[in-house]
Design an enzyme around this catalytic site. Sequence first.
Site, PDB file in Angstrom:
ATOM      1  N   SER A 428      -0.061   7.895  -8.515  1.00 53.53           N
ATOM      2  CA  SER A 428       0.744   6.846  -8.861  1.00 53.53           C
ATOM      3  C   SER A 428       2.193   7.552  -9.037  1.00 53.53           C
ATOM      4  O   SER A 428       3.239   6.668  -8.904  1.00 53.53           O
ATOM      5  CB  SER A 428       0.491   6.185 -10.244  1.00 53.53           C
ATOM      6  OG  SER A 428       0.226   6.989 -11.091  1.00 53.53           O
ATOM      7  N   HIS A 449      -1.981   4.515  -2.725  1.00 52.20           N
ATOM      8  CA  HIS A 449      -1.947   4.202  -4.033  1.00 52.20           C
ATOM      9  C   HIS A 449      -2.403   2.758  -4.292  1.00 52.20           C
ATOM     10  O   HIS A 449      -1.875   1.911  -3.895  1.00 52.20           O
ATOM     11  CB  HIS A 449      -0.431   4.150  -4.707  1.00 52.20           C
ATOM     12  CG  HIS A 449      -0.260   3.910  -5.946  1.00 52.20           C
ATOM     13  ND1 HIS A 449       1.049   3.141  -6.253  1.00 52.20           N
ATOM     14  CD2 HIS A 449      -1.041   4.133  -6.896  1.00 52.20           C
ATOM     15  CE1 HIS A 449       0.872   3.185  -7.662  1.00 52.20           C
ATOM     16  NE2 HIS A 449      -0.337   3.623  -8.198  1.00 52.20           N
ATOM     17  N   GLU A 461       0.109   0.828  -1.876  1.00 53.08           N
ATOM     18  CA  GLU A 461       1.171   1.550  -1.310  1.00 53.08           C
ATOM     19  C   GLU A 461       0.875   2.457  -0.342  1.00 53.08           C
ATOM     20  O   GLU A 461      -0.217   3.264  -0.797  1.00 53.08           O
ATOM     21  CB  GLU A 461       1.941   1.945  -2.335  1.00 53.08           C
ATOM     22  CG  GLU A 461       2.795   1.132  -3.088  1.00 53.08           C
ATOM     23  CD  GLU A 461       3.783   1.667  -4.095  1.00 53.08           C
ATOM     24  OE1 GLU A 461       4.884   1.471  -4.225  1.00 53.08           O
ATOM     25  OE2 GLU A 461       3.021   2.300  -5.063  1.00 53.08           O
ATOM     26  N   ASN A 499       6.162   1.745  -8.717  1.00 50.39           N
ATOM     27  CA  ASN A 499       6.225   2.247 -10.334  1.00 50.39           C
ATOM     28  C   ASN A 499       7.752   2.618 -10.613  1.00 50.39           C
ATOM     29  O   ASN A 499       8.112   2.650 -11.745  1.00 50.39           O
ATOM     30  CB  ASN A 499       5.241   3.507 -10.565  1.00 50.39           C
ATOM     31  CG  ASN A 499       3.762   3.153 -10.795  1.00 50.39           C
ATOM     32  OD1 ASN A 499       3.650   2.033 -11.285  1.00 50.39           O
ATOM     33  ND2 ASN A 499       2.872   4.054 -10.498  1.00 50.39           N
TER      34      ASN A 499
END
Length: 708
Positions: A428, A449, A461, A499
């Site tokens: 992540s 991800h 992702e 993130n």
Amino acid sequence: MENNSTFTLERQDNGIAFLKMDVVGETMNTLRAEFADEFSTVLEKIKSDNSIKGLVVYSGKDNSFIAGADITMLDACDTAEQATEIAAQGQAIFDQIEALSIPVIAAIHGPCLGGGLELAMACHQRVCSDDNKTVLGLPEVQLGLLPGSGGTQRLPAIVGLQKALDMMLTGKHLRPKQALKAGLVSDMVPRSVLLKVAEELALSGKKAKKRKAPFVEKALDSNPWGRKLVFDQATKTVLSKTKGNYPAPLKIIDAIRVGIEKGRAKGLAREAEHFGRLVKTNESKQLRNLFFATTEMKKETGVDGVEPADVNHVGVLGGGLMGGGIAYVTVNNAKLPVRIKDINHTGISNALKYSFDLLNKKVKRRFIKKSVMQKQLNMVSGSTDYSGFKQADVIIEAVFEDLALKQQMVADIEANCKPGVIFASNTSSLPIGQIAANAKAPENVIGLHYFSPVDKMPLAEIIAHDKTSDETISTTVALAKKQGKTPIVVKDKAGFYVNRILAPYVNEAANILLSGEPIEKIDRALVNFGFPVGPIKLLDEVGIDIGAKISPILEAELGERFRAPEAFNKLIDDNRKGKKTKKGFYLYTGKKSKQGKAVDEQVYSLLNVTPQAKFSEQEISERCVLLMVNEAVRCLDEGIIRNCRDGDIGTIFGIGFPPFLGGPFRYLDSLGAKTVVEKLNQFQSQYGEHFAPCEALVAMADNDKTCY
């Protein structure tokens, strides 16, 4: 037999005519306003032909009945009145179908949604195939609209008030079995005999059997007080879920109520009027933009002109929550066999249990047969070594966020698996280039991800580092799509996209908490703004320790503005990791129903804070959200995301940014870059340097630029 391009009337000797709908040049049938004249002409022919004793309406497509109305026509409406006119026109045509004196039967195979179901409900009876492709529903609410061609009036009359409200307010689809149980169709048959059964029904002239409503439902629906109770409860539920951010659900309730209390004609007029107004709302416009964007993305490959390689077998490293979720979507959605490796047997059995629990729930709800569950579970196997990994084409790594461990995994895979195997890391935050640093074949290493929980969150992702090959990108994108994900391709930099923009948002919520604002007030402010959960609750859900691990990585690569509040280390020292350790910002002990709802007051003394509300909800949400918007613009400027569209979809599907606002870039356009820069400057002077608007945003404001 006469051909009217979209509609073909096929007469038969027994007096039953078949009306086939087949939109030329399209893969699926959708309804368009310009079909109105064609349809009226066909209806006139049917009315004036005494030899026609019954009519069967069916689709010429083998994959759909009618998937809904073509919503591109709504963007062409300059006024609400024009949109109301489109609805009224649809209503008038469907009224003509219902008014035919001969039996009219809809034979449904494949999606029968929106305007498609409204057409089917105007027929006197409906028969559907028992195929998996067949679903019936009115999903207009998901586009910020209501069913505008009689749906709000006909559905309650067919399935009862409560079922109709449930279907229209959620947009949920019914499978054939559920549609039969609800009385929406009068028969469900194998596809091979669908037209024959519909024809026999038309010949018999039998009227549709009235659905037997359960006693309580009948009691509530049949008197004004009972109905008031149902409408009030529906309104209450809608407001608690939408926080008043979505106008469509309340308009659906109103249109149904008018129809029941004042009659069909007034109900239809109210439905068309609401439809017109909703088309022109900003909420519907953003939800339609989102629909077009995701449809467009489904057609795209990873890299233009580069075909994906075949993937027939997938390996998963790590049997934790992520590994279990990845295995589930690979087997259930992509229909590919999976081999899981974990250091111990407990990990493997946990991953298998993840799939078993989800599939077993489907069996209990009768969505799937037990044999289907067994077949899927047989596609998952596990081992504590690399046996059985030789046939894997893609190996997805879901182990701890530890660079050395992930590099070791790359080396192990290169030593134990076939050449050319793709190594996809579900990290992540760790840059993929670093994970691939010692790889013999770095071109096969990529980031993939997922978001937790994997079976529910739609985003993935895909992160290519500078040596990842184009074929690896295209193959990974294709696999993610098969798993039912919406993939966005992002550049390899700490935190990637989602993130990275989430971190400043959550950090600011933490700063606000440390300044004394009560936890529940911070979370309430952002839930009312439109997020599914508040930022503090989110920390509990994801794990406070995960946040603590990611922050230093982001700060080291991206600078000071990513520094997480020091005080949070006290929580980790107290073993407060959130929901998973049953100890976080919220309480997770005591009654099941109360868990996660009440704040754990001990947190305040631990953080040395005396809670006292002093900010408005607006200021709380603006401070958090505008930092996210600012970071999103930075990501676009640095080429982390390919375009604004990917950035908006990533934020909506990855972290639940309010869909009715369209994502951070659409939201920025609606506020205007100048306004956002002014706000950020103001916050910068009040709360510190991390609010400084980025250069790209300042340039947008100076040059009156927009994102779209």
